[in-house]
Design an enzyme around this catalytic site. Structure first.
Site, short mmCIF file in Angstrom:
data_model
loop_
_atom_site.label_atom_id
_atom_site.label_comp_id
_atom_site.label_asym_id
_atom_site.label_seq_id
_atom_site.Cartn_x
_atom_site.Cartn_y
_atom_site.Cartn_z
CE LYS A 32 -1.73 1.07 3.83
NZ LYS A 32 -1.23 2.22 4.38
CB THR A 33 3.72 2.58 2.30
OG1 THR A 33 3.05 2.09 3.35
CG2 THR A 33 4.58 3.62 2.32
CD GLU A 224 -3.90 2.21 7.49
OE1 GLU A 224 -4.95 1.91 7.11
OE2 GLU A 224 -2.81 1.99 7.70
#
Length: 760
Positions: A32-33, A224
């Site tokens: 994700k990052t 998030e």
């Protein structure tokens, strides 16, 4: 060089589609990052001005990591991107625009301790019982109201909310909230919740400001997203309304913060908010073995309310998940410690490769004792932050006063520290004079001779003059020079240096470390502004995840599962897998609560890279009494094909079925029925009012004198409802009652804490 070449097809699609609304559903360990940072870098490479990009995260640590990665691709332009936590970004905006809503640009940011201190003062002034009006509960009530954008005025006009407060015996909550808001305003202060609440007020009140930032932030990204609350949701929706180039990234299966206001519906309903949204699913887990990923999938599949996705792993198959059964929590600790010692000795692992995760902080005791006995070094995450230590907060209070003399909590904290002859009586006179004349406390301090007499007036006047000298110095000196001057001339350094005890030396070293940090800050070249006021804003906005942690320390990590989110370890132990502990007894009132507990277990499982070990005890002490425990339902939900069951020497068993349910049957047949045959708590639909509870206490509920409580009496508990006393045991002062509650079964309560109403 094509920096996107290392992405898989799903990741690359998510990075390159930058126009219009986008939702990236990112499974655990799916990169994700990397996708977020490459997406931002791709925008800059495509010619988008970094000043037009807003990236919102939940920790400063995440924002810092992303900015470094972006910098490695696009260079120095990375520092021009608006990137940070919700609170830090909107604090920055409020610094510019605060005067529109009546606040000074140099407003103070109150942390949790400041907020609770002010609330305690208000409760004392209102002569309210601090047991009935527990400061943590009052703070939580106000916080949740703000996160739902309910102002003090709206709170006091809402009949349903007021009726709920009255039925709980706390009819003054509305007045406390109103007084608290007025005090913060008078002090030129905002708490953490205000940074979002007041941003919403600002965007509502000023169409010009809204228009300005809607057109500045042409591209929005929210990390998030499943953890956003109603207040954050509205801010993001307003800012994205013009361009609609909004990208949200998250995983509904990792939404675990409902207790602090997170609303999973924000991510579940994103497609309804933006019907033309493009959805990209990152389903390949690069972190964990196939066994761990498949086991996690088998549990989370039991949740009905979720986005469809198929998380998979191409890593090695890996070992089966070991499930250990212990006789007690102390034996569970011994099993875990022995397993760590064995893995460390035989497999060449480091201690930092191990993590022990638990549902509640109290569970750390048995683990700590077991690790200490065999000299395994460990560190507990979630301890006191450096910036919460008394001596550090004292010096920072002087800094705060220097830039905002109306900060009443800071003023009260240090007006007589170090001691300068300004006692409680003098402080009380200052407060009375301020209230009588509708002044701020600083107005009285700065004009002490008008309101006080004798030595008191001289001491207060001296304090006021000293603060004014700090203010003059701060206008021309660097952050470090100003801070050092204040530390010396306030008397704090002298006070701490004179204390030659071990604790005193530690406090003195902490002040040195604070000044070292300010020195480093004042020399940073990546910041346009490096004043002491900017430094204070930075540290006020540190999140729990940003506390100093040495990643290179070779220690076993102990933490709650909530603290573990975003982390990963080669070997993970999840302990205390028992009904009413995990899932928590407090989370069995509705399907929504149970599903959040299951998501919490999913998060815990997916922290493991190579090896996962689960354990539970068949008995555990509560209030000095040994209670039987039932294995968690989550163990039943794990596909038995991925499990390896083992037992301690005091808990041997076998089963031909070869799965957990079969083992349970075998244990029951061996005489352990009392530990396993209890029915699971009934799931009760929960009411939907603000901060509602499963049981609505009787109007005017007030705890009775239980000194004459007898077996057979009917009682009422605020949370558990009505029940009958079936047993009483223990010495006077530590008397415990066993009560059979309707629909919940028997519970043992310590009477001095239970707050029971005897039903006449």
């Amino acid at each position: 060089m094509d920096f996107l070449s290392g992405l898989n097809p799903s990741q690359r699609d998510a990075v390159e589609n930058t126009k219009g609304p986008v939702m990236i559903v990112a499974g655990a360990g799916s990169g994700k990052t990397r996708v977020i940072t490459y997406r931002v870098a791709h925008l800059v490479r495509q010619g988008v001005d970094p000043f037009n990009i807003l990236v919102l995260t939940f920790t400063n640590k995440a924002a810092k990591e992303m900015r470094e990665r972006i910098k490695s691709v696009v260079g120095a332009e990375a520092k021009n991107i608006w990137m940070g936590t919700f609170h830090s970004v909107f604090a920055k905006i409020l610094r510019v625009e605060a005067e529109i809503i009546g606040y000074p640009k140099n407003f103070t940011i109150y942390d949790t301790d400041d907020t609770k201190s002010l609330l305690r003062s208000i409760l004392k002034e209102m002569n309210l019982d601090d047991k009935l009006y527990n400061v943590n509960q009052v703070y939580g009530r106000i916080s949740q109201a703000k996160n739902n954008l309910i102002s003090p005025q709206e709170y006091n006009k809402n009949e349903a909310i007021m009726a709920e407060d009255i039925s709980n015996g706390r009819g003054q909550l509305g007045q406390i909230y109103l007084t608290y808001a007025q005090r913060c305003y008078r002090a030129g202060a905002m708490d953490f919740d205000d940074l979002l609440f007041k941003t919403n007020v600002l965007l509502n009140k000023s169409p010009e400001v809204l228009h300005k930032y809607q057109h500045q932030f042409k591209y929005l990204m929210v990390d998030e997203y499943q953890d956003t609350n109603f207040s954050q949701y509205l801010i993001v929706k307003r800012l994205a309304a013009v361009n609609e180039n909004i990208c949200v990234v998250g995983d509904d299966a990792q939404s675990i913060y409902a207790f602090r206001g997170a609303n999973i519906q924000n991510i579940l309903n994103f497609q309804k908010d933006y019907p033309d949204v493009k959805v990209f699913k990152l389903e390949q887990n690069y972190r964990s073995t196939q066994t761990i990923v498949n086991a996690a999938n088998s549990v989370i599949a039991n949740n009905k309310n979720q986005l469809e996705k198929n998380v998979f792993s191409d890593n090695e198959e890996g070992e089966k998940i070991k499930v250990s059964r212990a006789f007690s929590d102390n034996e569970e600790g011994k099993i875990v410690a022995d397993q760590i010692a064995q893995e460390y000795a035989l497999k060449g692992l480091h201690y930092k490769d191990f993590a022990i995760l638990y549902r509640t902080n109290a569970q750390s005791r048995a683990m700590e004792e077991a690790l200490r006995k065999i000299n395994i070094p460990y560190k507990i995450y979630g301890g006191t932050s450096f910036y919460q230590r008394k001596e550090v907060k004292d010096l920072i209070a002087y800094f705060r006063l220097t830039f905002n003399p109306n900060d009443e909590e800071a003023l009260k904290r240090v007006i007589n520290y170090p001691r300068r002859g300004i006692g409680d009586t003098t402080i009380e006179k200052i407060v009375i004079a301020a209230d009588k004349n509708q002044f701020r406390l600083w107005d009285v301090v700065a004009n002490a001779s008008m309101f006080l007499e004798g030595r008191s007036a001289g001491a207060v006047n001296g304090f006021g003059t000293m603060i004014q000298s700090f203010q003059a110095l701060a206008k021309s000196q660097s952050a470090f020079d100003t801070a050092m001057h204040i530390a010396q001339h306030s008397g704090i350094l002298k006070e701490l240096y004179a204390d030659k005890s071990v604790e005193g030396l530690s406090r003195y070293e902490n002040i040195q470390e604070l000044l070292n940090g300010i020195k480093e800050f004042s020399e940073r070249e990546d910041l346009e502004e490096r004043g002491l006021d900017i430094y204070m804003q930075d540290i006020a906005l540190l999140t729990n995840d940003d506390n100093d942690k040495n990643p290179n320390a070779d220690t076993v990590s102990l933490m709650t599962i909530h603290s573990s989110k975003g982390l990963e370890f080669p070997v993970v132990f999840i302990v205390g897998l028992e009904e009413n502990l995990f899932p928590s007894q407090l989370a069995l009132n509705s399907r929504a609560e149970l599903e959040e507990e299951r998501r919490l277990f999913y998060v815990a499982v997916t922290r493991a890279e190579k090896k996962l070990l689960l354990s539970y005890a068949t008995s555990r002490y509560r209030w000095g009494t040994l209670n039987n425990c039932e294995p968690s339902r989550f163990l039943d939900e794990l596909n038995p094909a991925y499990l390896d069951l083992e037992f301690s020497s005091r808990s041997t068993a076998s089963s031909a079925e070869g799965n957990f349910k079969g083992e349970r049957m075998a244990w029951q047949q061996q005489g352990d029925k009392d530990a396993f045959s209890k029915p699971k708590p009934k799931v009760i639909p929960k009411t939907t009012s603000l901060l509602a509870k499963a049981h609505k206490p009787t109007a005017g509920f007030a705890p009775s004198d239980t000194s004459k409580l007898a077996i057979g009496m009917q009682v009422e508990h605020e949370r558990f409802g009505f029940g009958e006393v079936t047993n009483l045991e223990g010495a006077k002062g530590d008397l415990k009652a066993t009560i059979s509650f309707k629909g919940l079964g028997q519970k043992q309560l310590l009477l001095k804490f239970a707050k029971l109403r005897i039903v006449e």
